[in-house]
Design a protein around this motif. Structure first.
Motif, PDB file in Angstrom:
ATOM      1  N   ALA A   1       0.478  -1.430  -0.067  1.00 48.46           N
ATOM      2  CA  ALA A   1       0.033  -0.715   0.257  1.00 48.46           C
ATOM      3  C   ALA A   1       1.099   0.793  -0.066  1.00 48.46           C
ATOM      4  CB  ALA A   1      -0.827   0.149   1.319  1.00 48.46           C
ATOM      5  N   THR A   2       1.610   1.190   0.955  1.00 50.08           N
ATOM      6  CA  THR A   2       2.640   2.079   0.842  1.00 50.08           C
ATOM      7  C   THR A   2       3.394   2.267  -0.404  1.00 50.08           C
ATOM      8  OG1 THR A   2       3.257   1.927   3.217  1.00 50.08           O
ATOM      9  CG2 THR A   2       4.817   3.667   1.907  1.00 50.08           C
ATOM     10  N   ALA A   3       3.960   1.091  -1.063  1.00 51.11           N
ATOM     11  CA  ALA A   3       4.693   1.544  -2.530  1.00 51.11           C
ATOM     12  C   ALA A   3       3.904   2.229  -3.613  1.00 51.11           C
ATOM     13  CB  ALA A   3       5.291   0.170  -3.186  1.00 51.11           C
ATOM     14  N   HIS A   4       2.435   1.804  -3.614  1.00 49.79           N
ATOM     15  CA  HIS A   4       1.669   2.347  -4.215  1.00 49.79           C
ATOM     16  C   HIS A   4       1.173   4.130  -4.623  1.00 49.79           C
ATOM     17  CE1 HIS A   4      -1.878   3.513  -6.083  1.00 49.79           C
ATOM     18  NE2 HIS A   4      -2.422   3.761  -5.527  1.00 49.79           N
ATOM     19  N   LEU A   5       1.405   4.372  -3.225  1.00 51.45           N
ATOM     20  CA  LEU A   5       1.086   5.593  -2.666  1.00 51.45           C
ATOM     21  C   LEU A   5       2.530   6.479  -2.969  1.00 51.45           C
ATOM     22  CD1 LEU A   5      -0.965   5.692   0.983  1.00 51.45           C
ATOM     23  CD2 LEU A   5      -2.064   6.346  -1.961  1.00 51.45           C
ATOM     24  N   LEU A   6       3.424   5.630  -2.729  1.00 48.18           N
ATOM     25  CA  LEU A   6       4.557   6.628  -2.996  1.00 48.18           C
ATOM     26  C   LEU A   6       4.855   6.991  -4.124  1.00 48.18           C
ATOM     27  CD1 LEU A   6       7.006   5.034  -0.119  1.00 48.18           C
ATOM     28  CD2 LEU A   6       6.378   7.365  -0.357  1.00 48.18           C
ATOM     29  N   ARG A   7       4.633   5.979  -5.635  1.00 48.64           N
ATOM     30  CA  ARG A   7       4.824   5.446  -6.249  1.00 48.64           C
ATOM     31  C   ARG A   7       3.693   6.974  -7.263  1.00 48.64           C
ATOM     32  NH1 ARG A   7       7.296  -0.375  -7.138  1.00 48.64           N
ATOM     33  NH2 ARG A   7       4.653  -0.209  -6.410  1.00 48.64           N
ATOM     34  N   ASP A   8       2.346   6.744  -7.348  1.00 44.47           N
ATOM     35  CA  ASP A   8       1.583   7.254  -7.349  1.00 44.47           C
ATOM     36  C   ASP A   8       1.531   8.679  -7.475  1.00 44.47           C
ATOM     37  OD1 ASP A   8      -1.228   7.644  -8.456  1.00 44.47           O
ATOM     38  OD2 ASP A   8      -1.513   5.644  -8.846  1.00 44.47           O
ATOM     39  N   GLU A   9       1.340   9.871  -7.835  1.00 44.16           N
ATOM     40  CA  GLU A   9       1.341  10.926  -6.947  1.00 44.16           C
ATOM     41  C   GLU A   9      -0.177  11.087  -7.008  1.00 44.16           C
ATOM     42  OE1 GLU A   9       3.330  15.429  -6.992  1.00 44.16           O
ATOM     43  OE2 GLU A   9       3.877  14.586  -8.612  1.00 44.16           O
ATOM     44  N   SER A  10      -0.977  11.215  -7.995  1.00 43.10           N
ATOM     45  CA  SER A  10      -2.351  11.284  -8.257  1.00 43.10           C
ATOM     46  C   SER A  10      -3.270  10.988  -6.864  1.00 43.10           C
ATOM     47  CB  SER A  10      -2.766  10.794  -9.758  1.00 43.10           C
ATOM     48  OG  SER A  10      -2.110   9.730  -9.670  1.00 43.10           O
ATOM     49  N   ALA A  11      -2.935   9.687  -6.496  1.00 43.98           N
ATOM     50  CA  ALA A  11      -3.057   9.110  -6.106  1.00 43.98           C
ATOM     51  C   ALA A  11      -3.090   9.814  -4.380  1.00 43.98           C
ATOM     52  CB  ALA A  11      -3.643   7.458  -5.800  1.00 43.98           C
ATOM     53  N   ARG A  12      -2.182   9.614  -4.305  1.00 42.43           N
ATOM     54  CA  ARG A  12      -1.499  10.388  -3.053  1.00 42.43           C
ATOM     55  C   ARG A  12      -2.148  11.718  -2.919  1.00 42.43           C
ATOM     56  NH1 ARG A  12       3.806   9.771  -4.116  1.00 42.43           N
ATOM     57  NH2 ARG A  12       3.717  12.319  -4.091  1.00 42.43           N
ATOM     58  N   THR A  13      -1.871  12.279  -3.985  1.00 47.04           N
ATOM     59  CA  THR A  13      -2.148  14.159  -3.679  1.00 47.04           C
ATOM     60  C   THR A  13      -4.065  13.385  -3.395  1.00 47.04           C
ATOM     61  OG1 THR A  13      -0.756  14.506  -4.984  1.00 47.04           O
ATOM     62  CG2 THR A  13      -2.806  15.724  -4.738  1.00 47.04           C
ATOM     63  N   ALA A  14      -4.964  13.107  -3.806  1.00 43.40           N
ATOM     64  CA  ALA A  14      -6.080  12.385  -3.918  1.00 43.40           C
ATOM     65  C   ALA A  14      -6.716  12.390  -2.519  1.00 43.40           C
ATOM     66  CB  ALA A  14      -6.816  11.886  -5.056  1.00 43.40           C
ATOM     67  N   MET A  15      -5.705  11.082  -1.960  1.00 40.61           N
ATOM     68  CA  MET A  15      -5.952  11.051  -0.975  1.00 40.61           C
ATOM     69  C   MET A  15      -5.970  11.565   0.151  1.00 40.61           C
ATOM     70  SD  MET A  15      -4.928   6.754   0.360  1.00 40.61           S
ATOM     71  CE  MET A  15      -6.226   6.072   0.177  1.00 40.61           C
ATOM     72  N   GLY A  16      -4.763  12.798  -0.233  1.00 39.65           N
ATOM     73  CA  GLY A  16      -4.670  13.394   0.943  1.00 39.65           C
ATOM     74  C   GLY A  16      -5.239  14.770   1.214  1.00 39.65           C
TER      75      GLY A  16
END
Length: 384
Positions: free
Chosen positions: A323-338
């Motif tokens: 899960a952490t790797a996915h969020l670190l690599r996918d900026e759009s997903a990380r930003t939306a979730m943030g």
């Protein structure tokens, strides 16, 4: 109201953490509303026996284990010298203070979470059994009929499982500080943060295990550990054994500005704890737009994190790494979730928590029955 709050430690204690922040923020908020508030807690080197802070008093007596009888003696003496308190808030951190045994003043039991999982982690088999018996069997009998406060629905359900009447339990969530506008950008390289005390049940070693799995998936990833505690040397040894000393940074106990700076820089937060009543660090990270990855079955973390929206709940270290790797690599997903984490954090204010406490304590002092679902009480108080 004249209010006494009994808590194992205060924030100046070397082992102070989220429970202490909750207690002292509530004390300060009640004092601002005109109430006479005294917090009783353990003494420790370098701390004054009596101190005035933020409009309320702190009385420090006893040590790690002797704080319980020492606090009860101080409570009784204070009542004799200055008049009885209107209400006593008795914090149960595994063990309560047993205040109903020494006072006829109405008692509110504050329980952040049930310690079923922590007892065997911290103590040997015999002491763990004794502690769990006192918490699960003796305490519900001593406090039967008292009003309870806890910080999440999960903790409320666990208390009901121990025999506490559901109608006696009220949920008052942690608030969160407004994030400091420091103008600090995200770190240039993938950065993961852990925020909390370094004690066994926080399981910070699992964050290091997660980093080990991440290194091949996310080049350059760094882990920054914000917090300190008596278990730190074991966590440092774990990082050394894993060959990760170049990527694991121990910041120790930091001031508020540094804490907010680290959260501003982070990409993802990890909460590997075995159990939390709520998860204050999760909401603090969320206020900075940082999603958190934690484990299923860790108590209130399943409420401070909205799985799949403000963070991710996983089953094991491999799941945490994935899960952490996915969020670190996918900026759009990380930003939306943030951003959703930021919105979720904004729903939980300390002003609302203090208003809820004031309403509940006033009802207890008046002899009223403030029963039923506590969440509407919080919403009303927050809008007052």
């Amino acid at each position: 109201m004249r209010i006494a709050l009994l808590n194992w430690r205060d924030l100046t204690h070397p082992e102070g953490g989220g429970a202490e922040r909750y207690a002292q923020t509530v004390c300060a908020g009640l004092a601002r509303r005109g109430h006479d508030v005294t917090m009783f807690c353990a003494a420790h080197p370098g701390a004054a026996p009596v101190e005035e802070i933020d409009g309320y008093s702190i009385v420090r007596r006893g040590g790690r284990s002797t704080v319980y009888p020492a606090t009860l003696r101080a409570l009784v003496r204070s009542g004799r010298a200055h008049g009885d308190y209107d209400v006593v808030v008795d914090t149960q951190n595994g063990l309560p203070f047993w205040s109903p045994l020494v006072t006829k003043t109405p008692v509110v039991s504050l329980v952040h979470h049930v310690h079923r999982e922590q007892w065997p982690v911290v103590f040997g088999r015999v002491m763990a059994r004794v502690g769990w018996t006192l918490e699960s069997r003796v305490s519900p009998r001593v406090y039967r009929g008292s009003t309870y406060v806890t910080v999440s629905g999960r903790s409320r359900d666990e208390l009901v499982g121990l025999g506490v009447r559901a109608e006696d339990i009220h949920v008052i969530h942690n608030g969160t500080d407004r994030p400091m506008a420091l103008g600090v950008p995200r770190a240039a390289t993938p950065t993961v943060v852990v925020l909390g005390r370094l004690v066994p049940h926080k399981r910070v070693e699992l964050a290091i295990d997660t980093l080990r799995l991440l290194r091949d998936r996310v080049p350059g990833v760094q882990l920054r550990i914000v917090g300190d505690g008596w278990w730190r040397h074991r966590v440092e040894e774990h990082a050394q054994a894993a060959g990760l000393t170049d990527a694991v940074h121990f910041l120790g106990y930091v001031d508020e500005v540094t804490k907010h700076r680290e959260l501003s820089r982070a990409w993802v937060a990890l909460a590997p704890s075995a159990k939390e009543g709520w998860g204050l660090g999760v909401v603090e990270a969320g206020a900075h737009g940082v999603p958190t990855v934690a484990h299923h079955g860790a108590g209130g973390l399943a409420e401070s994190i909205v799985d799949g929206r403000t963070g991710v709940l996983v089953d094991d270290v491999e799941g945490m790494a994935r899960a952490t790797a996915h969020l670190l690599r996918d900026e759009s997903a990380r930003t939306a979730m943030g951003e959703r984490a930021r919105e979720h954090a904004a729903l939980h204010s300390w002003e609302g928590a203090v208003a809820s406490w004031e309403a509940l304590l006033a009802a207890v002092v008046a002899g009223g029955l403030l029963q039923g679902a506590p969440e509407p009480l919080q919403r009303e108080a927050a809008s007052a």
